[in-house]
Design a protein around this motif. Structure first.
Motif: not given
Length: 139
Positions: A82-101, A130-139
């Motif tokens: 589901n690409y629209p849902a995947l894009r939404k998840e990427i956007k949410k995670l991207g926002i959290k990462l930006v807020q986490a500096k 998305l997998e690489e964004l999650k690595e940034i979040k966890n790393g």
């Protein structure tokens, strides 16, 4: 020579088996069995079983091999994503990462894929991104 076979089946299965045997043997009228479920007579035939010795055995190499089952590739499962849902998840995670500096890391990842914005990414790259964004979040 008469062969008698006794099998412990329910009445319904026994009826089906008798009809099947009758159909195979040519449905004679020498015996009648009542259908337990419906009370109707069913033709059944008991015949001699003749066996003949096997004279030729086919070797395995003469048998055509079945086509092996192919494992689905990750690319084949694109229909299930589901690409629209995947894009939404990427956007949410991207926002959290930006807020986490971690904005510079997100920008570096996006430019690694050859784009300047996350929403420009093509569908076929979203899962990996998305997998690489999650690595940034966890790393």
């Amino acid at each position: 020579m008469e062969v008698k076979v006794e099998v412990g089946l329910s009445k319904g299965l026994e009826n089906i088996m008798n009809r099947f045997i009758s159909a195979i043997e040519g449905a004679g009228t020498s015996g009648i069995i009542l259908n337990a479920d419906q009370g109707r007579p069913v033709n059944a035939v008991a015949q001699e079983v003749k066996t003949e010795p096997v004279t030729k055995v086919e070797s395995v190499s003469d048998v055509e091999m079945a086509k092996p089952v192919e494992e689905p590739n990750e690319e084949d499962t694109d229909e299930d994503i589901n690409y629209p849902a995947l894009r939404k998840e990427i956007k949410k995670l991207g926002i959290k990462l930006v807020q986490a500096k971690k904005q510079s890391e997100v920008k570096a990842l996006t430019s690694k894929y050859g784009y300047s914005k996350m929403n420009e990414l093509p569908d076929d790259k979203l899962v990996q991104y998305l997998e690489e964004l999650k690595e940034i979040k966890n790393g």
